[in-house]
Design a protein around this motif. Structure first.
Motif, PDB file in Angstrom:
ATOM      1  N   SER A 152     -40.230 -19.032  38.203  1.00  0.00           N
ATOM      2  CA  SER A 152     -41.559 -18.886  37.589  1.00  0.00           C
ATOM      3  C   SER A 152     -41.724 -17.580  36.830  1.00  0.00           C
ATOM      4  O   SER A 152     -42.243 -17.573  35.717  1.00  0.00           O
ATOM      5  CB  SER A 152     -42.649 -19.035  38.642  1.00  0.00           C
ATOM      6  OG  SER A 152     -42.542 -18.021  39.604  1.00  0.00           O
ATOM      7  N   SER A 160     -48.562 -16.936  45.942  1.00  0.00           N
ATOM      8  CA  SER A 160     -47.131 -17.224  45.879  1.00  0.00           C
ATOM      9  C   SER A 160     -46.314 -16.241  46.722  1.00  0.00           C
ATOM     10  O   SER A 160     -45.244 -16.563  47.187  1.00  0.00           O
ATOM     11  CB  SER A 160     -46.640 -17.231  44.433  1.00  0.00           C
ATOM     12  OG  SER A 160     -46.395 -15.923  43.983  1.00  0.00           O
ATOM     13  N   LYS A 182     -38.533 -19.653  44.166  1.00  0.00           N
ATOM     14  CA  LYS A 182     -39.758 -19.950  43.416  1.00  0.00           C
ATOM     15  C   LYS A 182     -39.967 -18.910  42.314  1.00  0.00           C
ATOM     16  O   LYS A 182     -40.139 -19.260  41.154  1.00  0.00           O
ATOM     17  CB  LYS A 182     -40.961 -19.937  44.378  1.00  0.00           C
ATOM     18  CG  LYS A 182     -41.750 -21.227  44.347  1.00  0.00           C
ATOM     19  CD  LYS A 182     -43.091 -21.155  45.057  1.00  0.00           C
ATOM     20  CE  LYS A 182     -43.107 -20.504  46.418  1.00  0.00           C
ATOM     21  NZ  LYS A 182     -44.367 -20.571  47.120  1.00  0.00           N
ATOM     22  N   THR A 183     -39.957 -17.637  42.699  1.00  0.00           N
ATOM     23  CA  THR A 183     -40.239 -16.610  41.699  1.00  0.00           C
ATOM     24  C   THR A 183     -39.108 -16.481  40.686  1.00  0.00           C
ATOM     25  O   THR A 183     -39.356 -16.124  39.553  1.00  0.00           O
ATOM     26  CB  THR A 183     -40.470 -15.237  42.350  1.00  0.00           C
ATOM     27  OG1 THR A 183     -39.490 -15.035  43.345  1.00  0.00           O
ATOM     28  CG2 THR A 183     -41.847 -15.133  42.943  1.00  0.00           C
TER      29      THR A 183
END
Ligand SMILES: Nc1ncnc2c1ncn2[C@@H]1O[C@H](COP(=O)(O)OP(=O)(O)O)[C@@H](O)[C@H]1O
Ligand SMILES: [Mg+2]
Lengths: 786, 234
Positions: A267, A734, A263-264
């Motif tokens: 993003s 997150s 995810k990171t």
């Protein structure tokens, strides 16, 4: 000639272009580093799992004969079943201050296809009946052991010496934690070690039996397909747990981390790259605009628009190439650093920092693309002008005072140069906006990073000063009679308070959603384990019903008042039903809480406890530990201070990363302010030189530029505050996983630090510009034009 | 003889908010190849505006202008660029040298895109700056910069050389030197030269003088016996 012009232009404004390059580097560095680190981790995991056959399911029983294990293969869907012995033992001959445990796992006798195989990293496997041990490499290193030395463990109350023959690693304990209750691995105090089945069998008295079963599934089958039948089959042998690969502690943690990283890794770079793109666009646009007159001249000569465009695209190309290559290289270096950080947590033998040409090239491609696009956007507007228009400076019409001057006292606040600055700022809305955005970015990044910093501290501090207030936690091997345990423990010296604790593994279900979690039964008057609400206020444990941590509630999509289905291998009767009383925050770990009595009643258990929480004199702890270190009722002794130290230690490396990010943000701020100032300077050279001619000192002249930057800077900081809050919320949610949740807190000290950091960036940029102002050649400047 | 430039009722106005500034009104003229024209008029009379229209730097508000029968007034920017590139040499009132290119490189900048350029070094020699070839504009005086600008325009070997106040910033002896260069270019290469000035004395070197007044072409005077630049004095 245009190439010479290009190179000299760049040489003249080194800092400005360097700033552009750095902005790109920052963007690309995060991109390449995170992508590469992610790939490294994925590759290493898949390779290791594949090569050493991680099982699809894991079951723990009291004891089951080998012969019965083989029969399980007849269950439709089950492919391969292998049994083994698994036992946690205490190590007594290493670090005396710590409670050290090894999970002993039996090594199979020469199976051709070994599930959860052990990769030999050093030395050799012990012989079949040799009292040898093969600890995990991390344990070996953490205790500075050497091959051939002995590890003494307590088995059935007796001290047993085992000789180290080598070290190894299996895919089952890549992330070596005892159970889901522990979040971080600590090779000092817990790891796994392998010993021959023959040795383990006799030491623990399991004749031809095993207590742990692992299996694989036939293609096309899911864990759920075999779960029920396996459960029924194994219940006879005292089933304690049955988990799918996805819930297996090490794999779950690794998967969780990979999920977060995946995810990171998209993003964060997207965030940085788009900011870089915006900044680059505005910077190049301004740089091109500041050459408006030169463009007009070239046009007047008959240079074709494409030729001029090409010339300005070359600026972008150069900046993009430089930024792309450097960003890619630095990103690779950072990815190696990140990968090394992961090596501290995950024992993946194949994990290595790898240079990936794919991301390196993709990065350069991105950088060049972005830069060309930015330069094109910047130059294109000028090309639509007629030469005469281009030759005329974009004269701002000074017909009225700026709107800001309506503010009463405006004249009093600002000196004449100050007023010039403000008017200039209002006039150049585009550039002012750019600086504004840049400052917002710098400030809010710093503020949220520093907040994260304190978030990490708060997480640990809150948990251990407000929630887990015991000095020592003693966990038992099996449930023990509550009153007797408390009485026994209270008889020791230095004890202030003893509280029984019930920890029961349960499966909670809400419609189709289900969660496996440790339910904690707390005394109504508990003082040593006290859940708190978001404001840090102690929560009263209700007499009936359950408190869910936020993470559990989220996973179950449950709210207060819902009724959940509860299953537990501990319950006499399953399932039972329990209703949710409230949702509470829990930063470290995920649990659900109940009144101890109520939980015992629900499970239909007598008055038992699985652990005791103790508050006592610190000096007396060692004595107590010695006394119980060989007890066969006790599985672990956990000192709070050790855990706090461990957390702080582990967060150290994350904090280093945060510092790097702060520096990057500060640099971006510097670059933006510097650039914006330089453009103002070059646009208004004549004006400023005239002021110098009038007798103003460089410092006073600088004010024309500085006031503008400071004013915008302050506005940017103000606007950055709410953004910092928003970013923090985003980061908190997150970064929070099933295992811990970060509080979304933006602290005043973080805001203050960010304020100082941003101001420092602006100030430094101004100092640099000041040097340029001081070196303005008055005659030169005034000689140009008119 | 074929005309090189033909203008009919050229008008240019600037709209500034509600005010319309008529910079040029109904200007018509014919110019032949090889002519030396001086445009004379007081400050603000529309000289630069006219030169910009002739040079394809700007388009007229109305009226027509042709270069060798090719219309410029309604030509797309692409055609105008080609016209400027191949046919026009421009000397700006404010020099407009590239600040980070040397004198020689500034001339080369023009030479590189010209079809039949004249040697750059020779041009710098003619304006008396051969020894300053490696200097940057900032290291040159205003007059020297102006001469580099002229060398740059001439080096392109254009059909039409346009100069906006080429002597405005010069003392009389350098001014005369500059005018000589322009005149030589005109005589030697038979190229059209149009220069703007508000200095009546200079006008005497021209073949014809265009008098501009308040944006109108007041009158055109044929000079029967143009004087050589050396004889001019101011
Ligand atoms: N871009 C412009 N916008 C508005 N007015 C202009 C512009 N350029 C020139 N003018 C006006 O047009 C008139 C003629 O200007 P110009 O041709 O520059 O005169 P000259 O070169 O003879 O001094 C002047 O009144 C001037 O103020
Ligand atoms: Mg003029």
């Amino acid at each position: 000639m245009l190439i010479r012009k290009l190179l000299r232009d760049i040489a003249e404004n080194k800092m400005a272009y360097l700033a552009c390059v750095i902005v790109i580097i920052i963007g690309l560095m995060t991109y390449t580093a995170m992508q590469m680190a992610r790939d490294n981790l994925f590759i290493a995991r898949d390779q290791f799992y594949e090569e050493f056959h991680l099982a699809d399911g894991f079951a723990r029983v009291k004891a089951i004969p080998f012969t019965q294990v083989e029969k399980l293969q007849e269950i439709p869907g089950i492919d391969l079943v292998q049994g083994r012995l698994v036992q946690d033992v205490r190590v007594i001959n290493l670090d005396q201050d710590k409670n050290i445990y090894l999970r002993l796992i039996s090594l199979a006798d020469h199976r051709p296809y070994q599930l959860n195989g052990v990769k030999l990293l050093q030395g050799s496997f012990p012989g079949d009946y040799e009292r040898g041990i093969l600890p995990a490499d991390k344990f070996f290193t953490a205790h500075r052991l050497s091959l051939g030395s002995t590890i003494s463990v307590i088995i059935e109350g007796k001290k047993i010496d085992l000789k180290i023959t080598g070290t190894g690693q299996s895919p089952e304990y890549v992330y070596a934690i005892r159970d889901m209750g522990n979040i971080f691995p600590d090779p000092q105090t817990f790891e796994v070690a392998y010993i021959p089945y023959g040795v383990m069998e006799s030491l623990f008295n399991y004749k031809g039996m095993v207590n742990d079963i692992t299996f694989t599934l036939k293609p096309g089958y899911k864990f759920e397909d075999v779960e029920q039948e396996l459960k029924t089959e194994l219940e006879k042998y005292g089933l304690e747990s049955l988990v799918a690969r996805k819930d297996q502690a090490s794999n779950a943690m690794l998967a969780e981390e990979l999920k977060g990283l995946a995810k990171t890794s998209t993003s964060v770079p997207i965030l940085f790259l788009s900011i870089a793109a915006i900044i680059l666009y505005i910077m190049l646009k301004r740089l091109v605009e500041s050459q408006r007159g030169q463009i007009g001249t070239l046009m007047a000569f008959g240079y074709r628009p494409v030729e001029i465009l090409r010339h300005y695209l070359a600026y972008g190309l150069l900046v993009g190439l430089a930024g792309g290559i450097l960003g890619g290289l630095l990103g690779t270096a950072l990815s190696i650093y990140m990968t090394r950080m992961y090596q501290d947590f995950f024992s993946l033998p194949d994990l290595a920092g790898r240079f990936s040409l794919k991301y390196f090239l993709a990065g350069i491609f991105l950088a060049v693309g972005f830069s060309l696009a930015a330069a094109f956007q910047g130059a294109k507007s000028i090309l639509t002008l007629r030469p005469v228009e281009a030759l005329r400076p974009p004269v701002p019409v000074f017909s009225k005072k700026s709107w800001l001057e309506i503010i009463p006292g405006f004249r009093a606040i600002f000196t004449v140069p100050g007023r010039m600055a403000i008017r200039n700022m209002v006039r150049n809305k585009g550039r002012s906006f750019f600086t504004f955005i840049g400052i917002i970015f710098t400030f809010s990044t710093m503020a949220s990073i520093w907040s994260m910093y304190s978030m990490m501290d708060i997480m640990v501090l809150d948990q251990f000063t407000k929630v887990q207030k015991y000095d020592l936690k003693i966990a038992f091997n099996r449930p023990l009679p509550l009153n007797e345990v408390v009485r026994e423990l209270q008889n020791n010296g230095g004890i202030k308070r003893v509280e029984p604790l019930l920890e029961a593994p349960v499966t909670l279900k809400n419609r189709h959603l289900s969660v496996e979690v440790m339910a904690l039964g707390l005394m109504p008057d508990a003082e040593l384990y006290t859940p708190v609400d978001t404001h840090g206020k102690q929560i009263q444990i209700p007499g009936e019903g359950m408190l869910l941590s936020e993470q559990v509630a989220r996973k179950l999509n449950a709210k207060a008042g819902d009724e959940l289905r509860l299953e537990s291998i501990w319950a006499k009767e399953s399932p039972v039903y329990v209703h949710v009383v409230a949702i509470i925050p829990q930063y470290l770990g995920t649990n659900v809480y109940m009144n101890q009595e109520a939980l015992l009643k629900l499970l239909q258990q007598g008055q038992v406890a699985t652990a005791a929480l103790i508050a006592m004199d610190k000096e007396k702890i060692p004595a107590l530990k010695v006394k119980y270190s060989t007890s066969k009722y006790i599985s672990t002794l956990e000192e709070r201070q050790q855990i706090i130290d461990l957390y702080n230690n582990l967060m150290g490396s994350s904090k280093q990363m945060l510092w790097i990010m702060v520096l990057l943000a500060a640099f971006a701020g510097f670059a933006i302010v510097y650039n914006s100032s330089i453009i103002t300077l070059s646009e208004r050279k004549r004006e400023l030189a005239s002021l110098r001619v009038l007798g103003m000192r460089p410092g006073e002249v600088l004010e024309v530029i500085a006031v503008e930057q400071w004013f915008i800077g302050m506005l940017g900081i103000l606007a950055g505050i709410p953004l910092a809050y928003a970013i923090n919320k985003g980061i908190a949610s997150s970064m929070s996983s099933d295992l811990y949740s970060l509080p979304a807190i933006t602290t005043p000290p973080a805001l203050l630090l960010a304020l100082l950091g941003t101001m420092l960036a602006i100030w430094l940029a101004q100092r640099w510009v000041a040097r340029k102002v001081a070196s303005l050649d008055l005659v030169d400047v005034l000689k140009e034009r008119e | 003889m074929d005309l090189i430039l033909k203008a009919r009722n050229l008008t240019k106005y600037y709209q500034m908010g509600e005010v319309r500034v008529e910079a040029l009104k109904d200007v018509s003229f014919d110019i032949f190849p090889g002519e030396f024209i001086v445009v004379l008029g007081p400050s603000g009379s529309g000289k630069s505006t006219l030169l910009n229209l002739i040079g394809g730097m700007d388009v007229a508000s109305s009226g027509e202008i042709y270069y060798r029968d090719k219309p410029l007034h309604n030509a797309p920017e692409k055609v105008l660029t080609g016209y400027r590139r191949d046919a026009v040499g421009f000397v700006f009132q404010f020099y407009n040298l590239m600040p980070n290119l040397t004198a020689y490189e500034n001339v080369m900048l023009a030479v590189e895109i010209a079809k039949k350029p004249l040697p750059a070094v020779e041009m710098l020699e003619q304006v008396g700056l051969a020894d300053r070839a490696d200097h940057f504009p900032a290291q040159l005086s205003g007059g020297e910069q102006q001469r580099v600008a002229i060398a740059r325009a001439v080096a392109k070997n254009p059909e039409i050389l346009l100069c906006d106040e080429p002597t405005g910033a010069l003392d009389s002896s350098t001014g005369i030197q500059v005018l000589k260069v322009l005149k030589d270019f005109n005589r030697h290469y038979k190229k059209t030269v149009i220069i703007i000035t508000h200095n009546a004395a200079i006008a005497q070197i021209a073949d014809r003088i265009f008098y501009l007044k308040d944006g109108r072409l007041d009158r055109i005077v044929n000079v029967t016996n143009p004087v050589s630049p050396e004889e001019v004095s101011w």
